[in-house]
Design a protein around this motif. Structure first.
Motif, mmCIF file in Angstrom:
data_model
loop_
_atom_site.group_PDB
_atom_site.id
_atom_site.type_symbol
_atom_site.label_atom_id
_atom_site.label_comp_id
_atom_site.label_asym_id
_atom_site.label_seq_id
_atom_site.Cartn_x
_atom_site.Cartn_y
_atom_site.Cartn_z
ATOM 1 N N ARG A 184 0.858 -1.196 0.000
ATOM 2 C CA ARG A 184 0.000 0.000 0.000
ATOM 3 C C ARG A 184 0.891 1.242 0.000
ATOM 4 O O ARG A 184 0.916 2.026 0.952
ATOM 5 C CB ARG A 184 -0.944 -0.011 1.197
ATOM 6 N N ALA A 185 1.626 1.413 -1.096
ATOM 7 C CA ALA A 185 2.507 2.570 -1.268
ATOM 8 C C ALA A 185 1.875 3.506 -2.287
ATOM 9 O O ALA A 185 1.452 3.071 -3.363
ATOM 10 C CB ALA A 185 3.887 2.119 -1.747
ATOM 11 N N TYR A 186 1.835 4.790 -1.965
ATOM 12 C CA TYR A 186 1.177 5.762 -2.831
ATOM 13 C C TYR A 186 2.148 6.847 -3.278
ATOM 14 O O TYR A 186 2.992 7.315 -2.500
ATOM 15 C CB TYR A 186 -0.025 6.398 -2.117
ATOM 16 N N ALA A 187 1.994 7.248 -4.545
ATOM 17 C CA ALA A 187 2.721 8.395 -5.075
ATOM 18 C C ALA A 187 2.036 9.668 -4.606
ATOM 19 O O ALA A 187 0.820 9.695 -4.387
ATOM 20 C CB ALA A 187 2.739 8.353 -6.597
ATOM 21 N N GLN A 188 2.807 10.755 -4.488
ATOM 22 C CA GLN A 188 2.234 12.014 -4.020
ATOM 23 C C GLN A 188 1.533 12.781 -5.133
ATOM 24 O O GLN A 188 0.862 13.779 -4.875
ATOM 25 C CB GLN A 188 3.303 12.880 -3.361
#
Length: 555
Positions: free
Chosen positions: A45-49
């Motif tokens: 669950r890694a998100y780009a800004q």
């Protein structure tokens, strides 16, 4: 064997989180990336800004949200003076080196205003987002007017691949039956091989340049952070042989989309993005069948080249001293939700693959695990500083080090929410909707289950990722979700209030010494007289300060 600690920071451009075999893709094989996941932690669950190249990368390279650094869209310069990872690493004697893409646009007006020569050491660092540009190549130079011209063009010519624009003619075009040029920008040619042999393609060339840098740096025994930034699998969607033919229509997963998403009741912004040319194209199944196998082939080539790079690191004895991060700047819709490209915040666009290989023995217990913690790309800069043993900078860096997660030493989750932003002022969507430029601001916040997207002038969009992992049902107009929307809206306001805008001094500048009673008054310059009534009151205060300074101080 080098005892120096290093960082290998690998980023792909437009690689979806679910287009890896270790992430569950049913037919795409990525054994070398899978091997990295087996050696480290894969963050699920890694998100780009931001779901677009420039702002996402500027956030990653500064460790700061888009609302803090101000580079809100491709082509919007990162303001001169904005602190970057390179600035922080330079303070501790670590080289921060680029091989590949940054999408950085220099603040030329700011450099001129401050009298900084763009060719000077300071000017180059400011213009290259804090990187030492060992090899800068953003890949997108179709007219041959890229300034400065990429070294890759000269490399191709040196190999005998002559053309006015060898990048386009050889690496990103195919050849027809009569020898004619087939433009790789056109989606119809995605099933054809690029003219360039695989060993001379952009992905192979970039990997070789990274190996050249590491070899020299290892020989010199100097610590480094190398950003190996591949420009693929970003379009043009055309792969060299044999990668163009590794996959076919049978490997194309069904599009995740529903007729309800195209209904008149769908959110106006969502419907407006469906009218963009790339969305109209990827809504056609024939386009998906032609493009997605090429996309997969480009990923397979990246995987093969990473295998070559990992073998080199092992041969040089660098495995145990190098922190390795593998990620992407954003994803690609590929026809899901009737969309192409990126821009919006469905997971296929805003969520990214992230693997962290921490070679420290303290990380042995987490090797091969999958973390469900909410993490963000702004966490990478503080992770790298932590790896090199530098003091944290929470007044500047808005992310958190991931090492407590790789080493199972975190007291709890790093954050309760992840945030991503997009400015659609440059898109046809703005004109279609009649939105003012200042209001073209989309912000997504998720707590891991619910995802809320806010847009000035429009109702919110809401997805429940637990019951609707495909994000096909927008709950933003559902009265039953009012409490969830209010809760996430309040969390978003807290996020806005938490902007790290006071970056010139740390919190300690204000708080150090608070344990001493009345320390603020006691440490004031005695020559500054504020608030005293008469001479007697001032004299008593002067004696009090003298006694405090003379007494042994604790801590």
């Amino acid at each position: 064997m080098s005892p120096t600690q290093n960082v290998l920071f690998i980023m792909c451009d437009q690689l979806r989180f679910d287009y890896l075999s270790c992430a569950g893709h049913p037919t795409l094989r990525t054994p070398n990336i899978d091997a990295l996941a087996a050696r480290g932690v894969r963050f699920d669950r890694a998100y780009a800004q931001s779901p677009i190249c420039g702002p996402s990368r500027m956030s990653t390279y500064t460790g700061r949200y888009m609302r803090s650094h101000g580079s809100t869209q491709n082509g919007v310069p990162l303001r001169v003076g904005e602190p970057t990872l390179g600035d922080h690493l330079a303070e501790i004697g670590v080289r921060n080196v680029l091989v590949g893409k940054t999408h950085m646009v220099a603040d030329r007006a700011g450099l001129a205003r401050l009298g900084i020569d763009p060719a000077s050491e300071i000017g180059v660092r400011a213009a290259q987002c804090g990187f030492e540009p060992y090899e800068r190549d953003d890949g997108l130079h179709p007219d041959g007017g890229y300034d400065p011209a990429p070294a890759y063009d000269a490399y191709l010519r040196a190999q005998g691949f002559e053309a006015e624009n060898p990048w386009e003619y050889w690496a990103n075009s195919a050849e027809g039956a009569q020898g004619e040029t087939l433009n790789g920008w056109l989606l119809v040619h995605g099933d054809k091989p690029a003219r360039v042999p695989a060993e001379h393609s952009e992905t192979a060339y970039t990997t070789s340049r990274a190996i050249e840098f590491i070899e020299g740096a290892a020989a010199a025994g100097e610590p480094w952070c190398l950003h190996l930034s591949f420009i693929k699998p970003h379009w043009p969607y055309i792969a060299p042989a044999p990668y163009h033919a590794l996959y076919g229509p049978a490997d194309v997963k069904p599009a995740v989309r529903s007729d309800a998403e195209r209904a008149e009741t769908a959110h106006p912004i969502f419907r407006a993005f469906q009218q963009e040319r790339y969305a109209q194209s990827f809504a056609r199944e024939e386009v998906r069948q032609r493009v997605i196998p090429a996309y997969m082939g480009l990923i397979a080539q990246i995987d093969d080249e990473l295998g070559r790079l990992m073998r080199f690191l092992d041969d040089k004895g660098l495995r145990d001293s190098t922190l390795i991060v593998f990620t992407a700047d954003h994803g690609d819709y590929l026809g899901d939700h009737w969309l192409g490209e990126k821009q919006l915040f469905h997971d296929v666009s805003a969520k990214v693959p992230l693997i962290v290989v921490d070679p420290a023995p303290a990380a042995d217990a987490t090797r091969g695990t999958v973390s469900r913690d909410l993490v963000e790309l702004i966490d990478l800069a503080p992770t790298f500083l932590d790896w090199f043993g530098a003091a944290p900078k929470p007044h500047v860096l808005e992310g958190h080090s991931l090492l407590p997660l790789t080493r199972a030493s975190a007291a709890g989750p790093l954050r309760a929410h992840a945030v991503s932003e997009y400015d659609y002022a440059v898109d046809g969507v703005r004109r279609r909707l009649g939105t003012q430029v200042r209001d073209c601001r989309l912000v997504m916040i998720t707590d891991g289950r619910f995802k809320l997207i806010t847009a000035p002038g429009f109702r919110p969009i809401l997805f429940d990722l637990d019951t609707d992992p495909g994000e096909l049902t927008d709950l933003g107009a559902d009265p039953a979700q009012a409490e969830t929307i209010a809760r996430l809206t309040a969390a978003l306001l807290d996020w806005y209030r938490g902007a790290a805008n006071r970056i010139t001094v740390s919190d300690g500048w204000f708080s150090d010494g608070d344990a001493a009673a009345e320390v603020y008054d006691l440490l004031l310059d005695p020559g500054i007289l504020i608030g005293y009534w008469d001479e007697a009151e001032l004299d008593a205060e002067i004696h009090k300060r003298a006694a405090w300074r003379a007494a042994p101080q604790k801590g």
